[in-house]
Design a protein around this motif. Structure first.
Motif, PDB file in Angstrom:
ATOM      1  N   ASP A 426     -11.667   1.393   2.002  1.00  0.00           N
ATOM      2  CA  ASP A 426     -10.952   1.726   3.226  1.00  0.00           C
ATOM      3  C   ASP A 426      -9.462   1.378   3.174  1.00  0.00           C
ATOM      4  O   ASP A 426      -8.802   1.305   4.193  1.00  0.00           O
ATOM      5  N   LEU A 427      -8.914   1.154   1.986  1.00  0.00           N
ATOM      6  CA  LEU A 427      -7.514   0.786   1.853  1.00  0.00           C
ATOM      7  C   LEU A 427      -6.884   1.561   0.701  1.00  0.00           C
ATOM      8  O   LEU A 427      -7.310   1.441  -0.455  1.00  0.00           O
ATOM      9  N   TYR A 472      -4.788   2.071   6.001  1.00  0.00           N
ATOM     10  CA  TYR A 472      -6.055   1.380   6.228  1.00  0.00           C
ATOM     11  C   TYR A 472      -6.923   2.255   7.120  1.00  0.00           C
ATOM     12  O   TYR A 472      -6.539   2.598   8.239  1.00  0.00           O
TER      13      TYR A 472
END
Length: 713
Positions: A426-427, A472
């Motif tokens: 997720d980054l 993010y």
């Protein structure tokens, strides 16, 4: 392969642009699945959700609807792109920055900016030849020169297996007169098979007079040029060969808009206090060569998915450009002392090369090379002052051409690399750099105004730009992002040479490029039927732009800082109704070395508060209606700080636009009404008085209607 992190949602339409389409939602409005948006302005296609900066995408259907209530591309972008300054209703985008900085305009990756910036970059293509527009807001190290404020990437019509004919009429409703009727015709044809496809597109338009809210003819724009009594012709074509995982595309575009008017701007209004009366149109103009914009380009592009270094985008291009302006009287200024009409001729040849190299399942390297050579010159046609004075500014007798800006050859070389990786699921992180090298040369010449002999020579400069960003993914609906990027603006060499003094020094600071540091944080949300975005930005530079005041250079170039906030909202109420809008607020200042204080940047750089709101209604798949309210706020920062050029007070104004479309089988009818309530106002550009007197105080157009009919064969 590089992972795809995009959820299936309406983010295609809503979080990227303040436009939505209720008609898309006629069936199962909150579960419809659309393909992710691919943004090619990133040098190769990237998913918009993976961008660490703000982006607006306007597709062809949205463009067609917007052009029903807008006269050119500048107005469409001003009403629909957060951070874009309001349009002038003329030929120029002189005051139309993005976030207070310059924008790089591309057509299929071909730069439209010239080294002598004449501010007509958005007037180089007809809407009939546009498939979509991508606007990346904020500085870009990937593109380098000219992209300090953002990138406007115009993508030409795709090849379709279709034939379409469109005809249209336009007219002022405040003065019903045959001189105010405009005409338009388009013809598109495309075809092919699995291995080859093509399109041919022709568009012709005749614009006549524009009338203000009082029914008076809108006066000509006396410095940058206007659109009244202008005929334009667009010829374009595209051929594409498909070969396994590769494609070769040859495209050509020719756009020519030339004015032929019998009206001049009445010079008598200059005797009254600036801003006290509106400019007046005066019949009887005798001028053989009038405002003109001609842009021709050829582009050969090759795309392939598989090379030893990864996927590849390569192109070579050639561009020929001509722009002619309105004559102006500089006899009152010692640095000019002439009645003259400038024009620019420019030729460019260049290439772009971009690779995407996979470095693993979660990482890739985007890298490439840009080359461009431009040869340009800017002579002036001079006119007899006595004939002009005796005719009250209406008769221009040609007395020959003289050198204004000498021929300049400018070479640009840029190379860049950007690493992109998912640090975790997720980054996402990106970091890159660009090296830019520029050289320019010119021969000996004598300045037009003071007759200064200037020795020719060479100048070169280079720099390295950096960028980095993080995204993010909070969940499938929300992304938080932040980025730092550096923009690079070349100095306007031609502008500086036009006003060179006897002791001109090419090594002086007024020819140093502008390096801009850009910071941005933002959040994007998509909850199916509601999309929102918030972006806050700050940019700064050690040097400011080179500007002209009263035909003289305004120096020194001092430190600048600009910051602001942008908001968008789009909401699908139900099967039939949608609403939304945008808000953009910007503040800009420069450091005054004389008293050690920060003072406001002028109104051509910093736009007042902009708010645009819309409502859409589609009762069936046949009908579509849109009502849009456009608010431009007041601004007196520059007036209070007395910063000189462009420091007039700007008053607020509000306009309303309405458009409708009816579709039945192969037939469609469209109607658009601009300034529905006939607001009597002056654009921001006109309130700033470009030439300092009332001939620049031009009233905006009153209620104007457009109607068109389209048939798909």
């Amino acid at each position: 392969m590089y992972p795809n992190k995009t959820a299936n949602s309406l983010i295609l339409v809503a979080t990227l642009t303040p436009l939505t389409t209720a008609a898309l939602a006629q069936t199962e409005p909150f579960t419809i699945k659309l393909q992710p948006v691919e943004v090619t302005a990133t040098r190769q296609g990237m998913d918009a959700k993976e961008l660490a900066n703000s982006v607006t995408v306007i597709d062809r259907k949205q463009l067609e609807r917007q052009f029903q209530t807008s006269r050119n591309l500048s107005e469409v972008l001003a009403k629909n792109v957060p951070g874009m300054a309001p349009a002038s209703q003329t030929l120029t985008n002189f005051n139309q920055s993005i976030r207070g900085r310059s924008m790089l305009v591309l057509i299929d990756g071909v730069p439209q900016n010239t080294n002598r910036n004449v501010s007509r970059d958005l007037m180089n293509i007809d809407v009939a030849n546009i498939e979509r527009i991508e606007v990346l807001r904020g500085g870009s190290a990937v593109y380098g020169s000219g992209a300090a404020g953002g990138v406007v990437n115009i993508i030409t019509r795709k090849n379709e297996f279709a034939t379409t004919t469109t005809i249209g009429l336009s007219s002022s409703l405040t003065e019903l007169d045959s001189k105010g009727i405009g005409y338009r015709a388009e013809q598109y044809a495309g075809g092919g098979d699995d291995h080859f496809d093509y399109n041919v597109n022709i568009a012709w338009e005749a614009r006549n007079a524009f009338y203000d809210a009082d029914g008076d003819r809108v006066a000509p724009e006396p410095s940058q040029g206007d659109l009244s009594d202008t005929d334009s012709l667009s010829l374009s074509g595209k051929a594409r060969w498909l070969m396994n995982d590769s494609s070769l595309t040859l495209s050509a575009n020719h756009f020519d808009a030339e004015q032929d008017t019998d009206y001049a701007s009445d010079p008598s209004v200059t005797d009254l206090p600036a801003g006290s009366v509106k400019a007046q149109a005066l019949p009887g103009l005798q001028l053989d060569k009038q405002n003109r914009t001609r842009n021709s380009l050829i582009n050969l592009a090759w795309q392939t998915e598989h090379t030893a270094l990864g996927s590849l985008d390569a192109q070579v291009y050639y561009r020929d450009y001509h722009a002619r302006f309105t004559p102006f009287d500089g006899r009152a200024f010692g640095t000019w002392n002439s009645l003259a009409q400038s024009y620019l001729d420019s030729e460019s040849i260049g290439s772009r090369l971009t690779f995407n190299t996979d470095l693993g399942d979660d990482s890739q390297l985007r890298w490439g090379l840009d080359l461009n050579r431009e040869k340009s010159e800017m002579p002036v046609t001079t006119y007899d002052g006595a004939a002009y004075d005796n005719s009250n500014g209406r008769i221009f007798v040609d007395t020959g051409d003289r050198t204004f800006m000498p021929p300049i050859t400018q070479d640009n070389i840029g190379t860049f690399a950007q690493f992109e990786s998912y640090l975790q699921e997720d980054l996402r992180w990106e970091a890159g750099a660009r090296y830019e090298y520029v050289s320019a040369s010119f021969d000996d010449f004598t300045t037009l105004g003071q007759g200064n002999a200037v020795q020719g020579g060479d100048i070169s400069y280079d720099d390295v730009l950096f960028n980095t960003g993080l995204i993010y993914f909070v969940d499938d609906n929300t992304e938080l992002y932040g980025n730092f990027s550096q923009g690079f603006d070349l100095p306007d060499i031609g502008l500086r040479l036009r006003y060179a003094s006897a002791d001109f020094d090419m090594a002086g600071s007024d020819l140093e490029p502008i390096k801009t540091d850009n910071y941005e944080i933002g959040v994007r949300n998509d909850w199916g039927h509601t999309q929102t975005s918030v972006a806050a930005f700050y940019n700064e530079s050690d040097l400011g732009q080179t500007t002209i005041q009263n035909f003289s250079l305004a120096l020194p170039r001092s430190e600048e800082r600009i910051y602001g906030l942008e908001l968008t909202l789009d909401h699908q109420l139900n099967d039939n109704w949608a609403l939304g809008g945008l808000l953009a607020w910007t503040k800009g200042e420069r450091y005054d070395e004389n008293d050690g204080s920060w003072k406001a940047l002028n109104g051509y750089r910093i736009a007042p508060l902009q708010i645009h709101a819309y409502s859409e209604y589609s009762p069936s798949h046949h009908w579509f209606h849109r009502l849009q309210v456009n608010y431009s706020g007041s601004r007196d920062d520059a007036f209070e700080d007395q910063v000189g050029f462009g420091s007039n007070k700007v008053d607020a104004y509000t306009t309303v636009d309405y458009s409708a479309r009816y579709q039945m089988d192969k037939h469609s009818l469209s109607l658009g009404i601009e300034n529905l309530l006939n607001e009597d106002y002056y654009t921001v550009y006109s309130q700033l008085l470009r030439n300092g007197n009332n001939t620049s105080h031009i009233a905006a157009a009153g209620t104007t209607v457009k109607a068109s009919y389209q048939y798909q064969w």
